[in-house]
Scaffold this motif. Structure first.
Motif, PDB file in Angstrom:
ATOM      1  N   PRO A 133       0.773  -1.394   0.202  1.00  0.00           N
ATOM      2  CA  PRO A 133       0.032   0.246  -0.167  1.00  0.00           C
ATOM      3  C   PRO A 133       1.261   1.570   0.346  1.00  0.00           C
ATOM      4  CG  PRO A 133       0.113  -1.220   2.225  1.00  0.00           C
ATOM      5  CD  PRO A 133       0.968  -1.894   1.169  1.00  0.00           C
ATOM      6  N   TYR A 134       1.671   1.481  -1.303  1.00  0.00           N
ATOM      7  CA  TYR A 134       2.431   2.838  -1.362  1.00  0.00           C
ATOM      8  C   TYR A 134       2.530   3.372  -2.681  1.00  0.00           C
ATOM      9  CZ  TYR A 134       5.734   0.683   1.684  1.00  0.00           C
ATOM     10  OH  TYR A 134       7.134   0.426   2.963  1.00  0.00           O
ATOM     11  N   ALA A 135       1.578   5.137  -1.908  1.00  0.00           N
ATOM     12  CA  ALA A 135       0.825   5.699  -2.967  1.00  0.00           C
ATOM     13  C   ALA A 135       2.259   6.116  -3.540  1.00  0.00           C
ATOM     14  CB  ALA A 135      -0.476   6.844  -2.057  1.00  0.00           C
ATOM     15  N   VAL A 136       1.905   6.673  -5.144  1.00  0.00           N
ATOM     16  CA  VAL A 136       2.821   7.182  -5.925  1.00  0.00           C
ATOM     17  C   VAL A 136       2.395   8.311  -6.318  1.00  0.00           C
ATOM     18  CG1 VAL A 136       2.950   4.747  -7.886  1.00  0.00           C
ATOM     19  CG2 VAL A 136       1.168   6.861  -8.196  1.00  0.00           C
ATOM     20  N   LEU A 137       3.889   9.764  -6.822  1.00  0.00           N
ATOM     21  CA  LEU A 137       3.162  10.759  -6.817  1.00  0.00           C
ATOM     22  C   LEU A 137       3.985  10.801  -7.662  1.00  0.00           C
ATOM     23  CD1 LEU A 137       1.839  12.911  -5.851  1.00  0.00           C
ATOM     24  CD2 LEU A 137       3.798  13.491  -4.326  1.00  0.00           C
ATOM     25  N   ASP A 138       2.962  11.296  -9.273  1.00  0.00           N
ATOM     26  CA  ASP A 138       3.918  11.936 -10.620  1.00  0.00           C
ATOM     27  C   ASP A 138       3.668  12.645 -10.590  1.00  0.00           C
ATOM     28  OD1 ASP A 138       1.677  11.337 -11.254  1.00  0.00           O
ATOM     29  OD2 ASP A 138       2.751   9.659 -12.762  1.00  0.00           O
ATOM     30  N   GLY A 139       4.070  13.433 -11.788  1.00  0.00           N
ATOM     31  CA  GLY A 139       2.938  14.605 -12.571  1.00  0.00           C
ATOM     32  C   GLY A 139       1.932  14.732 -12.766  1.00  0.00           C
ATOM     33  N   ASN A 140       1.554  14.078 -13.057  1.00  0.00           N
ATOM     34  CA  ASN A 140      -0.227  13.420 -13.796  1.00  0.00           C
ATOM     35  C   ASN A 140      -1.278  13.610 -11.360  1.00  0.00           C
ATOM     36  OD1 ASN A 140      -0.268  13.095 -15.756  1.00  0.00           O
ATOM     37  ND2 ASN A 140       0.562  11.143 -15.864  1.00  0.00           N
ATOM     38  N   VAL A 141      -0.235  12.701 -11.220  1.00  0.00           N
ATOM     39  CA  VAL A 141      -0.488  12.633  -9.772  1.00  0.00           C
ATOM     40  C   VAL A 141      -1.072  14.165  -9.049  1.00  0.00           C
ATOM     41  CG1 VAL A 141      -0.678  11.272  -7.462  1.00  0.00           C
ATOM     42  CG2 VAL A 141      -0.545   9.859  -9.611  1.00  0.00           C
ATOM     43  N   MET A 142       0.255  14.371  -8.539  1.00  0.00           N
ATOM     44  CA  MET A 142       0.315  15.725  -8.024  1.00  0.00           C
ATOM     45  C   MET A 142      -0.952  16.811  -9.014  1.00  0.00           C
ATOM     46  SD  MET A 142       3.872  16.917  -7.697  1.00  0.00           S
ATOM     47  CE  MET A 142       5.195  16.552  -8.958  1.00  0.00           C
ATOM     48  N   ARG A 143      -1.375  16.721 -10.323  1.00  0.00           N
ATOM     49  CA  ARG A 143      -1.911  17.765 -10.620  1.00  0.00           C
ATOM     50  C   ARG A 143      -3.351  17.059 -10.566  1.00  0.00           C
ATOM     51  NH1 ARG A 143       0.032  17.064 -15.401  1.00  0.00           N
ATOM     52  NH2 ARG A 143      -1.881  15.863 -15.796  1.00  0.00           N
ATOM     53  N   VAL A 144      -3.913  16.428 -10.654  1.00  0.00           N
ATOM     54  CA  VAL A 144      -5.529  15.360 -10.345  1.00  0.00           C
ATOM     55  C   VAL A 144      -5.507  15.525  -7.886  1.00  0.00           C
ATOM     56  CG1 VAL A 144      -6.354  13.500  -9.408  1.00  0.00           C
ATOM     57  CG2 VAL A 144      -5.508  13.593 -11.018  1.00  0.00           C
ATOM     58  N   ILE A 145      -3.951  15.349  -7.458  1.00  0.00           N
ATOM     59  CA  ILE A 145      -4.288  15.761  -6.026  1.00  0.00           C
ATOM     60  C   ILE A 145      -4.513  17.359  -5.928  1.00  0.00           C
ATOM     61  CG2 ILE A 145      -4.201  15.477  -3.852  1.00  0.00           C
ATOM     62  CD1 ILE A 145      -4.180  13.119  -5.101  1.00  0.00           C
ATOM     63  N   SER A 146      -3.998  18.184  -6.636  1.00  0.00           N
ATOM     64  CA  SER A 146      -3.884  19.772  -6.558  1.00  0.00           C
ATOM     65  C   SER A 146      -5.313  20.653  -6.607  1.00  0.00           C
ATOM     66  CB  SER A 146      -2.876  20.512  -7.532  1.00  0.00           C
ATOM     67  OG  SER A 146      -1.754  20.059  -6.980  1.00  0.00           O
ATOM     68  N   ARG A 147      -5.769  19.916  -7.770  1.00  0.00           N
ATOM     69  CA  ARG A 147      -6.710  19.697  -8.074  1.00  0.00           C
ATOM     70  C   ARG A 147      -8.003  19.193  -7.443  1.00  0.00           C
ATOM     71  NH1 ARG A 147      -5.697  19.624 -14.535  1.00  0.00           N
ATOM     72  NH2 ARG A 147      -4.818  21.746 -14.909  1.00  0.00           N
ATOM     73  N   MET A 148      -8.239  18.411  -6.757  1.00  0.00           N
ATOM     74  CA  MET A 148      -9.238  17.790  -5.425  1.00  0.00           C
ATOM     75  C   MET A 148      -9.406  18.668  -4.885  1.00  0.00           C
ATOM     76  SD  MET A 148     -11.709  14.943  -5.180  1.00  0.00           S
ATOM     77  CE  MET A 148     -10.702  13.959  -6.008  1.00  0.00           C
ATOM     78  N   THR A 149      -7.705  18.976  -4.142  1.00  0.00           N
ATOM     79  CA  THR A 149      -7.902  19.636  -2.483  1.00  0.00           C
ATOM     80  C   THR A 149      -7.814  21.057  -2.993  1.00  0.00           C
ATOM     81  OG1 THR A 149      -5.647  18.851  -2.456  1.00  0.00           O
ATOM     82  CG2 THR A 149      -6.495  17.676  -2.121  1.00  0.00           C
ATOM     83  N   LEU A 150      -7.400  21.699  -3.667  1.00  0.00           N
ATOM     84  CA  LEU A 150      -7.418  23.404  -3.973  1.00  0.00           C
ATOM     85  C   LEU A 150      -6.266  23.295  -3.268  1.00  0.00           C
ATOM     86  CD1 LEU A 150      -8.933  25.341  -5.536  1.00  0.00           C
ATOM     87  CD2 LEU A 150     -10.141  26.206  -3.082  1.00  0.00           C
ATOM     88  N   GLU A 151      -5.296  22.672  -3.929  1.00  0.00           N
ATOM     89  CA  GLU A 151      -3.837  23.103  -3.391  1.00  0.00           C
ATOM     90  C   GLU A 151      -3.310  24.282  -4.244  1.00  0.00           C
ATOM     91  OE1 GLU A 151      -0.906  23.392  -1.634  1.00  0.00           O
ATOM     92  OE2 GLU A 151      -1.252  21.651  -0.522  1.00  0.00           O
ATOM     93  N   LYS A 152      -2.915  24.967  -2.885  1.00  0.00           N
ATOM     94  CA  LYS A 152      -2.610  26.946  -4.439  1.00  0.00           C
ATOM     95  C   LYS A 152      -1.128  26.885  -3.888  1.00  0.00           C
ATOM     96  CE  LYS A 152      -7.220  28.850  -3.806  1.00  0.00           C
ATOM     97  NZ  LYS A 152      -8.027  30.260  -3.432  1.00  0.00           N
TER      98      LYS A 152
END
Length: 329
Positions: A133-152
């Protein structure tokens, strides 16, 4: 910056992935060697460009031991054109380490010790191949999570990346980590695009905070890259009896060590320049080149040069810039 209920988000994402996920060759296997090759090749390289290289590479090196004992010029020739050649050398070093250990490592920590493997690649291999259970964090995932959480925050900032990784880890389905990781990467690659995100096709559209705020096209925030340096270069095409003259880069050079390439003017100061065959653009990191290719003649080949028949070039590593130049002929 809230995240949606993980169970609901998981189900929506996995249902979408089951219906919309692309059929890619590395998604038909859980073999850690094959997954590792795909993940290394996909670093900073488009899927469409990787597929033929991935298939050719594994045809020649189906197991780590096959690459471990391969001559460098041989595997670099197969990799030639894919770029970022340190990846290929690291992959061989990893193959040697795996072979000497008697098998592929099966924990995240051990996978992380392989040459060329960072946090993202280790998480991908661990989850896809060993259901860890290790989550990946690449450019695509950062974009998805940034938008999902309104990361500014600026995603080039390490503290912001840590925060995004924590969000991804909370969203991860521990029972299906391989499917979740591949699904969220697929979402970023095909729907949650850098420009013009396809929000109406997104399974998370109703819970996306950036979409609710109408700023999905503005996220993620990343400091503007510096403007590239613009340079001009001239390459010489010297031919004799159907062969062309190439120069080999020294093994100690920082870039493209051991690769063969067309000479530049300073390599052959006594050469006579002929007609211009054309020009093309080529980018390397922060440098944009405009390259002109000229026919040239020389009385003899300088030291460190060699004559090649065109068909021989399939068996030696040739610089991408030279491949582009030869395409003009």
């Amino acid at each position: 910056m809230l995240i949606p209920p993980p169970r609901k988000a998981n189900q929506l994402l996995l249902d979408w992935y089951t219906a919309a996920g692309r059929d890619l060759p590395w998604r038909r296997t859980r073999d850690p060697w094959k997954i590792m090759v795909s993940e290394i090749m996909l670093q900073q390289t488009r899927v469409a460009a990787v597929i033929p290289y991935y298939q050719r590479f594994l045809e020649r090196y189906p197991e780590p031991k096959d690459l471990a004992q391969a001559p460098e010029q041989e595997f670099l020739a197969i990799w030639s054109g894919l770029g970022y050649y340190s990846r290929a050398r690291n992959l061989q070093r990893a193959a040697i380490q795996i072979t000497e250990a008697g098998g592929f490592p099966e924990t995240y920590e051990e996978i992380r010790t392989l040459p060329g493997v960072g946090d993202y690649t280790a998480a991908a291999i661990a989850s896809i191949c060993f259901s860890l259970p290790y989550a990946v964090l690449d450019g695509n995932v950062m974009r998805v999570i940034s938008r999902m959480t309104l990361e500014k925050g600026d995603i080039s900032n390490s503290s912001v990346r840590v925060r995004l990784k924590e969000h991804a880890q909370r969203l991860l389905d521990p029972k299906r980590p391989a499917d979740f990781n591949q699904a969220i990467m697929e979402l970023g690659a095909t729907v949650c695009l850098p420009r013009s995100p396809q929000c109406l096709l997104c399974p998370w559209r109703e819970m996306c905070q950036a979409r609710a705020a109408g700023v999905q096209g503005e996220l993620p925030i990343k400091l503007k890259k510096r403007d590239p340096v613009k340079l001009a270069m001239e390459l010489f095409l010297v031919e004799k009896n159907g062969s062309i003259l190439l120069r080999q880069r020294g093994t100690t050079e920082s870039k493209l060590a051991g690769f063969w390439e067309l000479p530049v003017a300073r390599d052959m100061p006594a050469a006579e320049r002929g007609e211009c065959l054309g020009s093309f653009k080529h980018s390397i990191t922060h440098h944009d080149y405009t390259i002109e290719v000229y026919r040239a003649s020389a009385a003899k080949a300088p030291k460190g040069f060699r004559w090649f028949q065109m068909e021989e070039l399939e068996n030696v590593p040739v610089a991408t810039m030279t491949r582009k130049a030869l395409a003009l002929v």
